[in-house]
Structures are given as C-alpha cells and as structure tokens.
Design a protein around this motif. Structure first.
Motif, PDB file in Angstrom:
ATOM      1  N   LEU A 145     -56.543  44.285  11.726  1.00  0.00           N
ATOM      2  CA  LEU A 145     -56.034  45.308  12.648  1.00  0.00           C
ATOM      3  C   LEU A 145     -56.205  46.706  12.067  1.00  0.00           C
ATOM      4  O   LEU A 145     -56.590  47.649  12.760  1.00  0.00           O
ATOM      5  CB  LEU A 145     -54.558  45.044  12.968  1.00  0.00           C
ATOM      6  CG  LEU A 145     -54.260  43.890  13.922  1.00  0.00           C
ATOM      7  CD1 LEU A 145     -52.768  43.602  13.951  1.00  0.00           C
ATOM      8  CD2 LEU A 145     -54.757  44.200  15.329  1.00  0.00           C
ATOM      9  N   ALA A 150     -60.240  43.322  14.283  1.00  0.00           N
ATOM     10  CA  ALA A 150     -59.504  42.316  15.046  1.00  0.00           C
ATOM     11  C   ALA A 150     -59.957  42.336  16.502  1.00  0.00           C
ATOM     12  O   ALA A 150     -60.615  43.275  16.978  1.00  0.00           O
ATOM     13  CB  ALA A 150     -58.001  42.576  14.962  1.00  0.00           C
ATOM     14  N   ASP A 152     -58.154  42.749  19.056  1.00  0.00           N
ATOM     15  CA  ASP A 152     -57.510  43.856  19.772  1.00  0.00           C
ATOM     16  C   ASP A 152     -58.409  45.090  19.771  1.00  0.00           C
ATOM     17  O   ASP A 152     -58.548  45.769  20.794  1.00  0.00           O
ATOM     18  CB  ASP A 152     -56.164  44.191  19.123  1.00  0.00           C
ATOM     19  CG  ASP A 152     -55.201  43.027  19.148  1.00  0.00           C
ATOM     20  OD1 ASP A 152     -55.551  41.980  18.574  1.00  0.00           O
ATOM     21  OD2 ASP A 152     -54.110  43.153  19.725  1.00  0.00           O
TER      22      ASP A 152
END
Length: 490
Positions: A145, A150, A152
């Motif tokens: 992250l 990641a 996301d």
C-alpha cells in the motif's frame, strides 16, 4: 541503590517531595528546608552552611526524575508479583498447553500432572514467532500500500484512466450531436433563406410592375392633358374613368409572407424524430466494468469484439463473459443480439455476481454445431440465425412453478430453436455475450421507438361505433313494431 541515594533528601533521607533548589546549588524537600530554617532561625544550607537570602526555586528536573523512578519501581514490583503463582506463591516457570495457563512447579504436581506442559520461556518464544509470522502478510500488504503496488493503487489508477477515457468519449459523442444539430440548423436556415429569396424576388417583380404601370398611366394622362381643349374635353370622361378604376392597392394574401409555421412548427420534435436515425435506443447496453482484457467494447457500449489483450486491464474483473448493464427479474423480458456471419459465439444469461456452478444458462455455437451450456447435446440448424432473440419468461405449469425459461429464437423467422428450463426465479439474471473469434463482433439490436399522440376527441367521435349499433337496434325494434301493428290491423 546509588540512584535512589542521589534522589533522596539530605535532611529526611527519603525521595524528594516537592524538591527546591537553594542558591548554593543543593536541593531539599520544600517541607524539610522550611522546618530546618524555622528551628535554626537561620536561612543557611544544612550541608554547606551557606546563607540563602532568596526564596528557593522549585527543582522541576529533579521532581520529574523522582516521579519517573517511582513509576519504574512500581512497575518492577508488579512484574515480580506477576511471576509468582497466586495459589502457591512460587515463581511461575511452566505453561500448561492443555488449559492454556501459566503455572508453577507445585501446580504441575497437583492440578496439571497429566497435562501437556512446556517451559514458560519456550512458550513465549514460540508464540512470539507465530505472531511475527502472522504479521508478515499484514506487513507485506502495508508495504504494498505504501509503495503503490497493492490492488487498491491499481484500482485507483484504473479509475483515473476510466474517467479520462469516459470524458473523451462523452466529448466525442456530444461532438457528433453538435455536428448533427449544426448541420440541421444550417439546412433549415438555408431553406428559410431560399423561401425568403423567392418571395422577395416575387415582391420586387410585383413592385417593379406596379411602378411601371402607374408611371405609364401618369405619363399618358399628362400627355392627354396637353392636348387641345376640344380633344381634352372629348377624352376627359374616358381618362377620368381610367384613373378611377386604377387599382392602387391590389392587396396581398398571407402566402406572400414567410411560412413561419413551416419552419418552427414542432421544431424540437421534428429534430428529435430525425435524430432517431443517429440516436437509436437500446433497452440494454454492455457493462464496461465486466470486459476482460481480451475484449473491446464500442464507445456506445453496444458492440463487443475479441481483440489483443489491452494494456490497461480491469483489475477487478477477469471473466470472459461481458455482461449487460440491466438485470432482469421475474416476468417476460427479451433482448436481441446480432451475431452476423460469426460461427463462434456464446450468449445467454447468468447470475451476478457469478457463482462457480449452476450460474449460467446460454447457447454456444462452434462452427456448424450448437449446444446449450446446460447439456452436452450438439445439434445443427438448416438456416443459421444472424440475429438471435433471447426471451426470458416465467414457467406457469405446475412442475415448473418458481422457475423461469430462457428461449432462443431466430429473430428473422421468429423460429424457436432452443430453450432452457428450470432457471431459478427470485434473483436478477444478467444477459452475457462472448465473441469467440476476432473480427466477428457481437452487437446489441436497438429497440423500435414509437410515439403515441393523444387526441382529445368528442363523445360522439369516441363512441361512434356504439352509437351506430344503438341506432340500428332502435330502428330494428321500430320496424318490427310497425310490421306487427300492420299485420294486426289487416
């Protein structure tokens, strides 16, 4: 002990309480130095005997050091107390794996003699290792992250890409609409200018003719006025008659003016009706969020084509089925898919989100053979459909209660050539398509849009049929009554 001595008052030999600093540099408890000065009646230092003429200052650093020392000593006592068995008072050195409890040697002898145990240090070491191992995936996720690797971050990047592409497509679509409206506007203005030019030229010819006619009359009358008196008097009545019967204002009809109604009547509706050719209505479009990297969808979301995998794939969807954006519940629903001359395709309906089993009901074509996804039976058709109409409807017979039926028709001949029964009801099912071959796109077929114009009719117009029937009925009764009366009179 050395630290505790350094933090002790020279007068009371205990830890400083509200320590104060004298001008000589020595520190004492505020209460101790005050009592000493009261007893000795001198403001001298008990250690060096130096006088302190000023009030002592609070020694904040020494006070903080004393408080920290007291906290550490209390926590150390609690820690030592925690290592002792609360039953036997002995040091806890074992851990019972059966009861998940820290125990001492006496506990092992009495209550935990047959339980599986190990040393407390070994248990702590093993369990700390397990916790660290369990934290590694979390640490890796946190690292991904923070580093932007990641999913996301990929989704965020894809959202930004979607926004840019969608904005560009919106601009292109509206550009086409603007071009159409601009072209239609120019065409209508050109028609208006053409009508204006024709009627203006006609009016100019009319005005020119009237000017010529009136000028000729005036010239002729002026010439006849110049005649000798006898000739003038002889022609006077005819001249006057000509003048009196000259039509000075022949009048103009409304057709002379611009036909404004022709240009403005129902203008928006007329433009909309023409726009239907370039703006077809699709009851269902394809959902671009369900497009795999190996497919591409047209800007209007109505055509899907198999292609080379794209560089910016959807990170949340990898299924090969391209779903429609509309889910169908119970009832009757239809949609059409143009397959053209493609010999390799799959289409049908499915649940969404997709489950791994019993979730798809469709038809596949592989060359000249067709098969339903729910069976392995292959069949051929005499005429291959170019447009497939899919119909979803509830099964109304007893054994099929609570289920739906999916039927496949050749849209050109309306021939039902395949069907699937037992599709569960109560859940929305979504259309799907799979183009199995490149350069052979699958297209949604637009719906036919019709406009119903409501008219305000009178009572007689709305019930003319019933009125005619009633009139004929009354006439027949009158005729029967008249014939019967005539027969009785004879």
């Amino acid at each position: 002990m050395a630290l505790e001595e350094d933090l002790s008052c020279p007068v009371c030999t205990e830890l400083f309480r509200e320590p104060v600093l004298l001008s000589c540099g020595h520190s004492y408890c505020r209460g101790c130095i005050t009592d000493h000065w009261t007893t000795s009646r001198s403001r001298s230092c008990p250690v060096c005997r130096q006088l302190s003429p000023h009030e002592p200052l609070s020694n904040l650093s020494l006070r903080n050091a004393c408080e920290t020392y007291l906290k550490e000593r209390r926590s150390g006592k609690k820690k030592d107390e925690g290592l002792l068995c609360h039953i036997h008072g002995e040091k806890v050195q074992l851990f019972c794996q059966t009861d998940e409890l820290p125990i001492c040697a006496e506990c092992k002898k009495h209550d935990h003699s047959y339980h599986k145990t190990q040393t407390l240090q070994q248990t702590v070491r093993l369990r700390k290792g397990k916790l660290k191992a369990a934290l590694r995936p979390i640490e890796r996720t946190l690292s991904s992250l923070q580093n932007g690797t990641a999913q996301d971050a990929k989704v965020l990047k894809y959202i930004q890409s979607q926004t840019q592409k969608t904005e560009q497509k919106l601009k292109e679509q509206f550009k086409k609409l603007h071009q159409f409206l601009k072209k239609d506007e120019e065409s209508r203005i050109a028609a208006l200018n053409k009508e204006e030019k024709g009627k203006r030229e006609k009016m100019e010819r009319r005005m020119k003719g009237r000017i010529q006619s009136l000028s000729d009359m005036i010239r002729e009358v002026e010439e006849e006025i110049k005649d000798d008196d006898i000739s003038f008097l002889q022609n006077y009545n005819s001249i006057m008659n000509r003048i009196e019967h000259t039509d000075l204002d022949p009048g103009l009809c409304s057709e002379t003016l611009i036909d404004v109604s022709k240009h403005l009547e129902n203008l928006k509706y007329t433009v909309w009706e023409k726009m239907k050719d370039i703006c077809p209505y699709y009851p269902m479009t394809l959902n671009p969020n369900t497009v795999a990297p190996c497919f591409s969808v047209s800007d209007d979301l109505t055509t899907v084509t198999s292609c080379v995998p794209q560089n910016d794939p959807n990170p949340l969807y990898s299924n090969r089925m391209v779903l429609g954006n509309v889910g169908y519940g119970d009832g009757i629903h239809t949609f059409k898919i143009e397959v053209g001359n493609s010999r390799h395709w799959t289409l049908g309906v499915c649940l969404e989100p997709l489950s791994p089993e019993d979730s798809c009901w469709g038809l596949r074509r592989n060359g000249d053979l067709y098969c339903l996804l729910t069976s392995q039976i292959m069949f051929k058709m005499n005429t291959n459909p170019e447009v497939v109409r899919v119909k979803i409807e509830d099964e109304n017979h007893l054994w099929g209660r609570g289920c739906r039926k999916v039927s496949f028709f050749d849209a050109r001949t309306n021939c039902n050539f395949a069907k699937i029964t037992g599709v569960p009801s109560g859940k929305k099912i979504f259309p799907f398509v799979i183009p199995e071959k490149r350069s052979c796109p699958l297209r949604l077929v637009p719906a036919d849009v019709t406009l119903t114009i409501e008219q305000n009719l009178s009572f007689q117009e709305r019930h003319r049929g019933w009125i005619d029937i009633c009139v004929w009925f009354v006439f027949c009764l009158y005729l029967i009554f008249f014939l019967k009366s005539d027969t009785q009179s004879k």
